[in-house]
Design a protein around this motif. Sequence first.
Motif, PDB file in Angstrom:
ATOM      1  N   TYR A   1       0.831  -1.247  -0.153  1.00 20.06           N
ATOM      2  CA  TYR A   1      -0.070  -0.033  -0.064  1.00 20.06           C
ATOM      3  C   TYR A   1       0.872   1.205   0.158  1.00 20.06           C
ATOM      4  N   GLY A   2       2.255   1.207   0.302  1.00 20.32           N
ATOM      5  CA  GLY A   2       2.942   2.532   0.242  1.00 20.32           C
ATOM      6  C   GLY A   2       2.759   3.132   1.749  1.00 20.32           C
ATOM      7  N   GLY A   3       3.393   4.539   1.625  1.00 21.92           N
ATOM      8  CA  GLY A   3       3.098   5.302   2.955  1.00 21.92           C
ATOM      9  C   GLY A   3       3.741   4.737   4.231  1.00 21.92           C
ATOM     10  N   SER A   4       2.919   4.728   5.415  1.00 22.95           N
ATOM     11  CA  SER A   4       3.517   4.371   6.736  1.00 22.95           C
ATOM     12  C   SER A   4       2.341   3.457   7.276  1.00 22.95           C
ATOM     13  N   VAL A   5       3.096   2.497   8.074  1.00 27.48           N
ATOM     14  CA  VAL A   5       2.082   1.441   8.614  1.00 27.48           C
ATOM     15  C   VAL A   5       2.317   1.402   9.986  1.00 27.48           C
ATOM     16  N   LEU A   6       1.440   0.918  10.742  1.00 30.27           N
ATOM     17  CA  LEU A   6       1.721   1.270  12.330  1.00 30.27           C
ATOM     18  C   LEU A   6       0.905  -0.196  12.939  1.00 30.27           C
ATOM     19  N   CYS A   7       1.374  -0.771  14.163  1.00 27.38           N
ATOM     20  CA  CYS A   7       0.941  -1.915  14.745  1.00 27.38           C
ATOM     21  C   CYS A   7      -0.165  -1.318  15.635  1.00 27.38           C
TER      22      CYS A   7
ATOM     23  N   PRO B   1     -12.252   7.158  18.761  1.00 27.48           N
ATOM     24  CA  PRO B   1     -12.859   6.798  17.370  1.00 27.48           C
ATOM     25  C   PRO B   1     -12.950   5.204  17.244  1.00 27.48           C
ATOM     26  N   SER B   2     -12.130   4.702  18.048  1.00 28.34           N
ATOM     27  CA  SER B   2     -12.299   2.966  17.756  1.00 28.34           C
ATOM     28  C   SER B   2     -11.555   2.485  19.102  1.00 28.34           C
ATOM     29  N   ASN B   3     -11.496   1.137  18.907  1.00 26.41           N
ATOM     30  CA  ASN B   3     -10.793   0.548  20.102  1.00 26.41           C
ATOM     31  C   ASN B   3      -9.284   0.012  19.633  1.00 26.41           C
ATOM     32  N   PHE B   4      -9.029   0.593  18.347  1.00 23.67           N
ATOM     33  CA  PHE B   4      -7.527   0.119  18.039  1.00 23.67           C
ATOM     34  C   PHE B   4      -6.591   1.414  18.344  1.00 23.67           C
ATOM     35  N   VAL B   5      -5.454   0.745  19.222  1.00 23.12           N
ATOM     36  CA  VAL B   5      -4.538   1.865  19.555  1.00 23.12           C
ATOM     37  C   VAL B   5      -3.153   1.286  19.008  1.00 23.12           C
ATOM     38  N   ALA B   6      -2.318   2.322  19.074  1.00 20.00           N
ATOM     39  CA  ALA B   6      -0.860   2.280  18.786  1.00 20.00           C
ATOM     40  C   ALA B   6      -0.230   1.584  19.828  1.00 20.00           C
TER      41      ALA B   6
ATOM     42  N   ILE C   1      -3.476  -4.910  12.378  1.00 20.14           N
ATOM     43  CA  ILE C   1      -4.002  -5.292  13.801  1.00 20.14           C
ATOM     44  C   ILE C   1      -2.985  -6.585  14.191  1.00 20.14           C
ATOM     45  N   HIS C   2      -2.461  -6.568  15.471  1.00 23.02           N
ATOM     46  CA  HIS C   2      -1.806  -7.695  15.773  1.00 23.02           C
ATOM     47  C   HIS C   2      -2.672  -8.361  17.068  1.00 23.02           C
ATOM     48  N   ARG C   3      -2.879  -9.712  16.686  1.00 30.66           N
ATOM     49  CA  ARG C   3      -3.762 -10.362  17.684  1.00 30.66           C
ATOM     50  C   ARG C   3      -3.021 -11.026  18.596  1.00 30.66           C
ATOM     51  N   GLY C   4      -1.612 -10.875  18.942  1.00 30.79           N
ATOM     52  CA  GLY C   4      -0.887 -11.596  19.888  1.00 30.79           C
ATOM     53  C   GLY C   4      -0.955 -11.086  21.021  1.00 30.79           C
TER      54      GLY C   4
END
Length: 306
Positions: free
Chosen positions: A158-164, A208-213, A258-261
């Motif tokens: 996808y290019g750009g930046s990617v975060l966990c 805005p969601s429950n997804f956190v860095a 989205i890391h599920r570990g």
Amino acid sequence: MTQQSRSSVRTVIVPAAGMGTRFLPATKTVPKELLPVVDTPGIELIAEEAAQAGAEKLAVITAPNKQEIMEYFQSFPGLEKTLEERGRFEQLHKVRHAAELIHPVAIEQDQPLGLGHAVSLAEQALAEDEEFFGVMLPDDLVLPSGVMERMSQVRARYGGSVLCAFEVPEDEVSNYGVFDVYDPEPGDPEDVRRVKGMVEKPEPAEAPSNFVATGRYLLDREVFTALRKITPGKGGELQLTDAIELLIQEGHPVHIVIHRGKRHDLGNPGGYIPACVDFGLSHPVYGPLLRRTLSRILAEHESDTA
Ligand code: G1P
């Protein structure tokens, strides 16, 4: 493969200039990044993960009074000679391992102006043709390791930046940078979302969601331009989250994996102790005894409170 076309990260930035106040009094003389999980300091676990992701350089942001972190990566000729003479080769390997993993460079942050400021200082550590880099927060142990490789794959697509990202309960979101995400497009991998916004430590009602860095970032070099533009945010600090939000608003693609570990927070005793127990239980030498000892301690505590 040319340097430019390789998809794995070359430099990982490790912000490690914090005072470690939650670990006082130990951190009067020992940087928290050197506290051992079983026998290996957190900074070596990070170096190992960075090397596994393909990085050659670890740009460590240190404070003037935390020189021990860089010393840890040096060689120890006297100790190594003694261990060699005594045939203690397993210990010798342990002593040498950190220096063999990766090339560390120190960058001093003399004022605690925030994570965004710390990351901005590392621009000088990147080669001119390095289009992206990693940031790994040493407080965060993300398990099983390998999420940085997954993030590299996602960046290659996808290019750009990617975060966990981790998904956390609503009452925990205010401890983190929180993502606002688009619904997945058909054909998108199940663990990937495109990000439409990011906010640092919002109130639960405003999250805005429950997804956190959670301490693993693969950032396009463009972020340095954004870091020059932002002003102090949450807590009066220059926030990396705000620079990423600015990138998104400027149209730069940002995705999360989205890391599920599982994850341990080594930044405070309440997270550090479970990390030691977890690693200890998996340890081939200490694990079996620790399991029995823990059961006994738990039984004692339960009978005390009965
Ligand atoms: C930092 C970041 C935050 C992120 C967190 C992960 O916060 O600012 O966005 O979610 O690390 O651990 P800190 O924990 O340093 O306050």
